[in-house]
Scaffold this motif. Structure first.
Motif, mmCIF file in Angstrom:
data_model
loop_
_atom_site.group_PDB
_atom_site.id
_atom_site.type_symbol
_atom_site.label_atom_id
_atom_site.label_comp_id
_atom_site.label_asym_id
_atom_site.label_seq_id
_atom_site.Cartn_x
_atom_site.Cartn_y
_atom_site.Cartn_z
ATOM 1 N N VAL B 59 -54.351 -64.506 12.893
ATOM 2 C CA VAL B 59 -55.116 -64.283 11.678
ATOM 3 C C VAL B 59 -54.647 -62.989 11.035
ATOM 4 O O VAL B 59 -54.484 -61.973 11.712
ATOM 5 N N TYR B 61 -55.267 -60.316 7.792
ATOM 6 C CA TYR B 61 -55.933 -59.829 6.578
ATOM 7 C C TYR B 61 -54.847 -59.174 5.751
ATOM 8 O O TYR B 61 -54.177 -58.260 6.226
ATOM 9 N N ASP B 70 -47.253 -67.546 0.341
ATOM 10 C CA ASP B 70 -46.650 -68.877 0.430
ATOM 11 C C ASP B 70 -45.219 -68.797 0.959
ATOM 12 O O ASP B 70 -44.828 -69.547 1.859
ATOM 13 N N GLN B 86 -52.906 -67.870 9.725
ATOM 14 C CA GLN B 86 -53.921 -67.999 8.677
ATOM 15 C C GLN B 86 -54.054 -66.675 7.963
ATOM 16 O O GLN B 86 -54.405 -65.672 8.571
ATOM 17 N N MET B 87 -53.764 -66.706 6.665
ATOM 18 C CA MET B 87 -53.825 -65.461 5.895
ATOM 19 C C MET B 87 -55.064 -65.457 5.029
ATOM 20 O O MET B 87 -55.376 -66.414 4.344
ATOM 21 N N SER B 88 -55.755 -64.351 5.103
ATOM 22 C CA SER B 88 -56.939 -64.207 4.282
ATOM 23 C C SER B 88 -56.746 -62.972 3.429
ATOM 24 O O SER B 88 -56.411 -61.905 3.945
ATOM 25 N N ARG B 89 -56.926 -63.125 2.105
ATOM 26 C CA ARG B 89 -56.686 -61.969 1.254
ATOM 27 C C ARG B 89 -57.893 -61.041 1.320
ATOM 28 O O ARG B 89 -59.001 -61.373 0.903
ATOM 29 N N VAL B 90 -57.678 -59.893 1.912
ATOM 30 C CA VAL B 90 -58.736 -58.889 2.016
ATOM 31 C C VAL B 90 -58.159 -57.605 1.452
ATOM 32 O O VAL B 90 -57.166 -57.101 1.961
ATOM 33 N N VAL B 91 -58.742 -57.122 0.395
ATOM 34 C CA VAL B 91 -58.212 -55.901 -0.207
ATOM 35 C C VAL B 91 -59.177 -54.747 0.042
ATOM 36 O O VAL B 91 -58.903 -53.840 0.803
ATOM 37 N N LYS B 97 -63.929 -53.880 8.013
ATOM 38 C CA LYS B 97 -63.943 -55.171 8.705
ATOM 39 C C LYS B 97 -63.316 -55.047 10.088
ATOM 40 O O LYS B 97 -63.870 -55.522 11.071
ATOM 41 N N GLU B 101 -64.918 -55.530 13.839
ATOM 42 C CA GLU B 101 -64.381 -56.472 14.817
ATOM 43 C C GLU B 101 -64.042 -55.769 16.129
ATOM 44 O O GLU B 101 -64.252 -56.315 17.213
ATOM 45 N N ALA B 106 -65.732 -59.389 17.834
ATOM 46 C CA ALA B 106 -65.773 -60.630 17.072
ATOM 47 C C ALA B 106 -64.356 -61.118 16.781
ATOM 48 O O ALA B 106 -63.415 -60.331 16.736
ATOM 49 N N ALA B 107 -64.243 -62.419 16.577
ATOM 50 C CA ALA B 107 -62.965 -62.971 16.160
ATOM 51 C C ALA B 107 -62.609 -62.381 14.809
ATOM 52 O O ALA B 107 -63.471 -62.168 13.960
ATOM 53 N N GLY B 108 -61.344 -62.085 14.604
ATOM 54 C CA GLY B 108 -60.966 -61.501 13.325
ATOM 55 C C GLY B 108 -59.470 -61.342 13.236
ATOM 56 O O GLY B 108 -58.706 -62.156 13.776
ATOM 57 N N PRO C 357 -56.364 -70.825 3.846
ATOM 58 C CA PRO C 357 -57.044 -70.699 5.131
ATOM 59 C C PRO C 357 -58.499 -70.278 4.926
ATOM 60 O O PRO C 357 -58.811 -69.533 4.008
ATOM 61 N N PHE C 358 -59.332 -70.757 5.807
ATOM 62 C CA PHE C 358 -60.741 -70.393 5.876
ATOM 63 C C PHE C 358 -61.610 -71.033 4.799
ATOM 64 O O PHE C 358 -62.824 -70.906 4.851
ATOM 65 N N TYR C 431 -71.898 -60.603 15.674
ATOM 66 C CA TYR C 431 -71.027 -60.407 14.527
ATOM 67 C C TYR C 431 -69.761 -61.253 14.662
ATOM 68 O O TYR C 431 -69.153 -61.318 15.734
ATOM 69 N N GLY C 432 -69.398 -61.872 13.560
ATOM 70 C CA GLY C 432 -68.149 -62.614 13.550
ATOM 71 C C GLY C 432 -68.245 -64.004 14.150
ATOM 72 O O GLY C 432 -67.251 -64.702 14.234
ATOM 73 N N THR C 516 -63.335 -63.737 9.189
ATOM 74 C CA THR C 516 -62.982 -65.120 9.487
ATOM 75 C C THR C 516 -64.184 -66.046 9.505
ATOM 76 O O THR C 516 -64.023 -67.252 9.488
ATOM 77 N N LYS C 523 -66.938 -67.109 0.337
ATOM 78 C CA LYS C 523 -65.539 -67.421 0.055
ATOM 79 C C LYS C 523 -65.333 -67.444 -1.456
ATOM 80 O O LYS C 523 -64.312 -66.955 -1.971
ATOM 81 N N ASN C 530 -60.707 -61.301 -5.778
ATOM 82 C CA ASN C 530 -59.272 -61.084 -5.809
ATOM 83 C C ASN C 530 -58.469 -62.364 -5.649
ATOM 84 O O ASN C 530 -57.425 -62.377 -5.019
#
Lengths: 377, 348, 567
Positions: B59, B61, B70, B86-91, B97, B101, B106-108, C357-358, C431-432, C516, C523, C530
């Motif tokens: 995972v 961020y 892509d 799995q990419m999650s856009r977190v700015v 976060k 974690e 926690a999963a992250g 994803p997600f 959490y999470g 996640t 979402k 962004n």
């Protein structure tokens, strides 16, 4: 079949918002013989329903003891309170309380299945007893009120309980059906001979159904006796009012006899024993009031004086005159339509009297039954 | 080890132990410098690859734009089909976060890519950073950009964009933003968006002169909380021109959006710093991904929007055409000071 | 009396107690569980404040804008309350005077509650973005409006107030309409016979009679307005419009999160919320609020107002249809622009969305957590309603009643901060995980579950249960065979209502989500913050579609009646 006994059972509801506490049962003693149908009679709030619900185990008294047969089902001293499902009772509700999602058959059969009794034929038998055999596969919503209550009765007796509790079962029915179901109920009791407690505020039902009638007031029993006793010899003014002695006249003692509002009452000789100074209240039924042409000498009767007719209304089997007795309050008299004065009109002046043996006198200032006697000459 | 079967705490513990083992292995000396292809076959790396396949996913961020994600994922999944990244856009708030974690197990994120260039320095003292080890990481040794714990995955360059429906004349230089026809119609990012934005404003001051920011403020700009909405505002015509845009806006242009794009000279470029965390649930997959991002293939995919730190990688522009952020002091005090100065200029 | 002096029979050997230990034990477990769920997040926040001490207080007031956030909160609350009351009462008054054939339009004012707020707010933004909003572009064609911007700027405080007001007006509408339907029609007819015109009868008779309902509706709107988060967060950030709720969120989202400061900023909301719940209990403590409406459908106005459907239709158009239409257009476009180009429409945004994803995970998490949260809340709510309804443990019952209603009074953002803080540290670290979402949802739904079921239980009366008990059935059998089947419709309606509310849930979810573990609303917010607008729109439509399906189920489950009216 068993009897039931209540020993000094009390239940006090705490007063809310500054109001005083209300006693629904106030040291109640009661003994119901096996096979007896006892009627608890009284106005709403007198504690009759609380008493019934305590017998059912739906309500927990504060103190006292309830013995069903030879089994104690409630005893505050021992912190014993048998839940309703273990008391072997049947109950019939004012609202019928038939479960709408179950068929008539399932409704009647529920007390058997809940108690895990396998009694083939009992459901049909109970239904037959109340003439509901052909309704077994319907749902309650498809039945009339009278049919619903008959099913309710069948459900109440199907498991042959030790005690059947009936909570104003006829009150939701209209007048005609009420008489019909009442008659059926009476016959049912005669045939089955169950021990029953019947709660009502209707004196007609009470007198017709009860082996004995207990008139309740503020958590106490004001009078307990056969229907005949209670009807003809009410022990207190309260009971008298409840069994039809609706008319009242306040009288005071004089040296020579009695007077009402300063006017001597002719013909009223004997009266209550105690507390003569405080006077008494006379009670009588409105169909015992005699209305005579003005100036007639009420010979042999107790003369109540002059009265002005305020209103007249026709009730079918009788005519009601509303009378303003001079200085003595308002009375209602029921006359046979053929009576000479039944045609009196508002504004007429008449003489009012009553037969001495139809009058009850109660000492004033006391609410209990201590100082009454029949006012006979 | 079958991580997925274990309860969360145990999984976290196992992951930490695993990471610690990896650190030990790394500390005990790595494979001698060798060609990348050969290195991939070292027993240690083969073990990492097979463990990564068993982990099955990683995972991330990331601050990467969609086109970079892509391109990177296409290349990566072609090479490592068994590892689903799995990419999650977190700015904004990425530091919070990952701290949460870390504390809760926690999963992250296993891997983080961020524009907050100072973040690795903040995390390093607590030992939060995974040591980056692998055949391609080896090639980066000695590079001023790589300290063994984090590296700039790429530099995203900022250019100018204008909405062709809204303005007739192209906006190709920062001076153009001061044109009278753009009063009330330019969009900017608030410095509160992040330290990189503060640095960009100082780049403007350095290259356009000390009065430039005051002049920009007089243009009555409209402020946006982050870069992507700002960019979309220009595409939508909400603002007519912006001077803080990543070249991926040209994808909108290609799909018919009424925008033009220009790269000023010099341009400013912000590092997208990548690192792995020691509590990663998929430590081996994280290592494989990080190593891939350092490879020429990965660098080529990521340099779509700017410049690569890896010599010989062709990005959008050569690295000597851009000023790499930070161009001004980036200590917390210095940033706070500039924020205050910016506030006086742009907030009334 | 006969046989008074016979010897008292010996008590039977078996001692049977009315309150078996198991029942008392069960009660203790229930109270402890509910207490933990409802109180621990709030208590943890207080602990955070105590630990944070003066430093936290400093942080809470430091930085610019606490004063302006308070002012904005007050203005937003009062302004949206005023709009909601006028719109809600007006539409309710019209909805009971609909002409034959148009009665269905009475459902229209409820639609904004049904569409998820995050989705419709993004729809509004696409409509009323100052330059590129579709509606603005249209309005600029109106003579004398012109210009190249505006006339509406959805990102400014006044329009945030308006949009919040429109959202709240649905709640006012539901309460006031129900109140009007339950009004004794005779009173109105008497007024008309006495010569008052319908309009004057409404003002002079109906409104005063409705005062309790109006006060209740205003109270609820006040609470919702005070805690309003979604609209200011999505629309206010760009223009720096900040309210206490968004400020709380920022304290928890900052690095490092400052829970003490968040709790301090939230304390006025917390105190007001608890005060309103207690006030409501005092005012309606005798449960008369649940008196069954027997007169449902009895409202037949002698004089329908012919134009009554028009404002309702316009409201639905503005509040629901247009935002949804905007979402559809944006979702189909390759990029968002004021120029609508049907030739370029594509479904690529949806396929792209589901490859992100997600996103699919978020949809699944939303569905799973909503169902699980609703079912668990149903079980606890059933038990709580039973304890509250039976007067066996009066003090416990009163306590439970306040307890389960707290999540309704305390704004979701405050609760969310509490959840995040409480479940990120021992003893229960969630959490999470998906579990944290389920626990949060369960807690938030306790008031709804308990209220729905308590209302149904009160309407059911006691006789059905008493009849079962005296027939020899124990409590368990009575509940399973009698109470639950008879409350089937209410139970179905409650579950469906909760499902809908939960698939909408945004505020608390945003606070407790992790990178996640996401739900649809969060979402969507990430994409909004962004991502690309077309994907925002696609996500909003997906979310709306799922909740719409939930609503259909809700309607079916509650027998066609409106589940919202059960509140």
């Amino acid at each position: 079949m068993t009897g039931v006994r209540l020993d000094a059972v009390s239940k006090i509801y705490p007063g809310r918002r500054g109001r005083p506490p209300v006693a629904a049962m106030d040291g109640l003693d009661l003994d119901i013989a096996p096979g007896e149908l006892l009627v608890l009679l009284g106005p709403s709030g007198c504690g009759k329903s609380t008493t019934l619900r305590s017998l059912a185990g739906l309500e927990t008294p504060d103190s006292g003891r309830i013995v069903q047969g030879d089994r104690v089902v409630f005893d505050s001293a021992q912190r014993l309170d048998v839940p309703p499902e273990r008391r072997n009772i049947g109950m019939v509700f004012q609202s019928y309380a038939l479960w709408p999602h179950k068929t008539v058959r399932a409704n009647i059969g529920y007390p058997l299945t809940a108690r895990k009794l396998r009694k083939p034929g009992w459901v049909e038998e109970a239904a037959a007893l109340v003439d509901c055999s052909e309704l077994l596969d319907r749902y309650p919503a498809q039945l009339s009120g009278g049919q619903q209550q008959r099913v309710g009765l069948a459900r109440g007796i199907v498991a042959r309980p030790d005690l059947v509790l009936l909570d104003e079962p006829l009150s939701n029915l209209d007048a005609r059906l009420r008489d019909q179901v009442r008659t059926q109920l009476h016959e049912l009791h005669r045939r089955l001979g169950f021990t029953g407690v019947y709660v009502t505020h209707d004196q007609v039902e009470a007198l017709a159904l009860g082996d004995r009638v207990a008139v309740m007031r503020a958590g106490r029993i004001e009078q307990l006796g056969t229907p005949e006793d209670v009807f003809s010899s009410p022990a207190t003014e309260y009971v008298a009012d409840f069994v039809g002695f609706t008319e009242r006249l306040d009288v005071t003692r004089t040296t020579g006899g009695w007077e009402a509002a300063g006017r001597p009452l002719v013909g009223l000789t004997t009266v209550c024993s105690g507390e003569p100074d405080k006077g008494a209240t006379l009670r009588f039924r409105n169909d015992d009031v005699r209305v005579l042409p003005r100036g007639t000498d009420p010979d042999g009767l107790v003369g109540l004086g002059y009265a002005t007719v305020l209103d007249r209304s026709f009730l079918g089997r009788s005519v009601e005159l509303t009378l303003d007795v001079v200085d003595g309050g308002v009375l209602r008299a029921h006359l046979a339509p053929g009576d000479g004065l039944a045609s009196a009109a508002a504004g007429d002046l008449v003489t009012v009297a009553i037969a001495a043996d139809r009058v009850l006198a109660f000492g004033r200032g006391r609410t209990s039954a201590s100082s009454t006697s029949r006012a006979a000459s | 080890m079958k991580l997925t079967r274990l309860p969360p705490r145990a999984r976290a513990a196992t992951a930490i132990v695993g990471a610690a083992v990896a650190l030990l292995v790394a500390a005990c000396g790595s494979a001698p410098a060798a060609p990348a292809n050969a290195a991939e076959t070292t027993p240690e790396w083969a073990q990492v690859l097979s463990d990564a396949s068993r982990e099955g996913s990683a995972v991330v961020y990331t601050s990467f734009r969609q086109n970079q994600q892509d391109a990177l994922l296409d290349a990566f999944h072609a090479k490592y089909p068994a590892i689903d990244v799995q990419m999650s856009r977190v700015v904004a708030g990425v530091a919070g976060k990952i701290q949460a974690e870390k504390q809760t197990g926690a999963a992250g994120a296993d891997v983080v890519v961020t524009t907050e260039a100072q973040l690795p320095d903040q995390l390093a003292p607590a030992g939060d950073l995974m040591t980056i080890e692998g055949p391609h990481a080896e090639q980066w040794k000695g590079s001023p950009h790589f300290d063994g714990k984090s590296f700039p995955a790429t530099f995203n360059v900022w250019g100018l964009t204008w909405n062709t429906d809204q303005v007739k004349q192209a906006v190709t230089t920062y001076r153009d933003l001061l044109r009278p026809d753009l009063v009330g119609r330019i969009g900017l990012l608030d410095v509160a968006t992040g330290p990189a934005v503060a640095d960009f404003y100082q780049f403007l001051e350095q290259t356009q002169g000390p009065d430039y920011l005051a002049a920009l403020a007089r243009q009555q700009p409209r402020f946006y909380p982050s870069a992507v909405p700002l960019q979309q505002a220009a595409v939508a015509g909400e603002v007519a021109a912006i001077g803080m845009v990543v070249p991926d806006v040209r994808e909108d242009e290609r799909s018919g959006a009424p925008v033009g794009f220009a790269l000023p000279d010099p341009a400013w470029a912000a590092p997208q710093v990548a690192f792995g965390v020691t509590w990663a649930k998929h430590p081996n997959a994280a290592r494989v991904l990080l190593d891939f991002m350092m490879s020429p293939e990965g660098q080529n995919a990521l340099a779509l929007n700017g410049v690569s730190a890896l010599p010989g990688t062709s990005g959008l522009v050569p690295i000597d055409k851009v000023r790499i952020s930070p161009v001004a002091p980036s200590t917390p005090d210095a940033i706070k000071q500039f924020d205050a100065r910016w506030g006086e200029l742009f907030r009334k | 009396m006969t046989a008074v002096d016979t010897a008292p029979p010996a008590p039977v050997a078996i001692r049977e107690r009315r309150r078996p230990r198991s029942a008392t034990l069960g009660l203790v477990v229930l109270v402890a569980l509910l207490g933990y769920l409802v109180l621990v997040p709030l208590i943890q926040l207080l602990v955070a404040v105590a630990e944070g001490g003066a430093a936290a207080a400093g942080n809470a007031v430091a930085g610019r804008g606490l004063g302006s956030a308070i002012v904005t909160t007050v203005v937003l609350t009062l302004g949206s309350l005023a709009i909601a009351m006028v719109l809600g009462v007006g539409m309710a008054a019209l909805s009971v005077r609909l002409p034959r054939g148009w009665r269905w339009t009475a459902v229209l004012p409820i639609l904004p509650v049904v569409a998820p707020a995050v989705a419709s707010v993004t729809g509004w933004a696409f409509l009323f973005s100052p330059r590129s909003g579709y509606a603005n572009a249209l309005l600029r064609m109106v003579p004398f409006v012109g210009g190249d911007s505006g006339p509406v700027d959805v990102y400014t405080a006044p329009w945030i107030v308006v949009i919040t007001g429109i959202t709240l007006s649905s709640f006012v509408y539901v309460f006031v309409r129900t109140g009007m339907l339950n009004l004794d029609r005779g009173l109105l007819e008497a007024a008309q016979v006495a010569g008052l015109s319908p309009g004057r009868a409404f003002l002079r008779i109906q409104l005063p009679l409705l005062r309790p309902v109006l006060v209740y509706a205003a109270g609820i709107s006040l609470l919702l307005g005070l805690g309003q988060f979604t609209v200011p967060l999505l629309l206010g950030t760009a223009s720096g419009v900040e309210v206490l709720a968004t400020r709380i969120y920022r304290f928890t989202a900052d690095t490092p999160a400052d829970y003490a400061a968040a709790a301090l900023v939230g304390s006025p909301l917390l105190v007001l919320g608890i005060a309103l719940v207690l006030l409501q209990r005092l005012a309606l403590g005798d449960q008369t609020r649940f008196v069954a409406h027997s007169g449902k459908g009895a409202w037949r106005t002698s004089r329908p107002v012919r134009w009554a459907p028009v404002p309702l239709l316009v409201f639905a158009l503005v509040a629901v249809v247009l935002p949804l239409a905007a979402l559809v257009v944006v979702a189909l476009s390759p990029f968002y622009s004021a120029r609508i180009q049907p030739s370029m429409f594509t479904l690529a945004n949806f396929t792209r969305l589901f490859r992100t994803p997600f996103v699919l995970d978020a949809v699944m998490t939303s569905l799973m957590a909503s169902i699980a949260g609703a079912l668990l809340a149903l079980v606890l709510g059933y038990l709580a309603a039973t304890v509250i309804h039976e007067r066996r443990w009066p003090r416990t019952a009163r306590m439970l009643d306040v307890l389960v209603n707290l999540p309704l009074g305390v704004p979701a953002v405050v609760y969310g901060a509490g959840f995040l803080y409480a479940y990120s540290r021992p003893p229960v670290v969630l959490y999470g995980t998906d579990a944290v979402i389920v626990v949060v949802y369960l807690t938030l739904m306790l008031p709804y579950a308990t209220r729905s079921l308590l209302g149904a239980r009160i309407a059911l009366g006691d006789d059905y249960l008493a009849a079962s008990r005296v027939a020899g059935a124990g409590p368990l059998r009575t509940h399973l065979q009698i109470v639950v089947p008879l409350m089937r419709a209410a139970i179905g309606g409650a579950v469906a209502l909760m499902f809908v509310l939960l698939t909408h849930e945004f505020t608390a979810s945003l606070l407790v989500r992790s990178g996640t573990t996401q739900v649809m609303g969060t979402k969507l917010f990430d994409l909004w913050s962004n991502g690309s607008y077309p994907q925002v729109a696609a996500m909003a439509l997906v979310m709306t579609g799922i909740t719409a399906a939930g609503v259909v189920v809700a309607m079916a489950a509650s027998g066609g009646s409106n589940p919202l009216e059960r509140l």
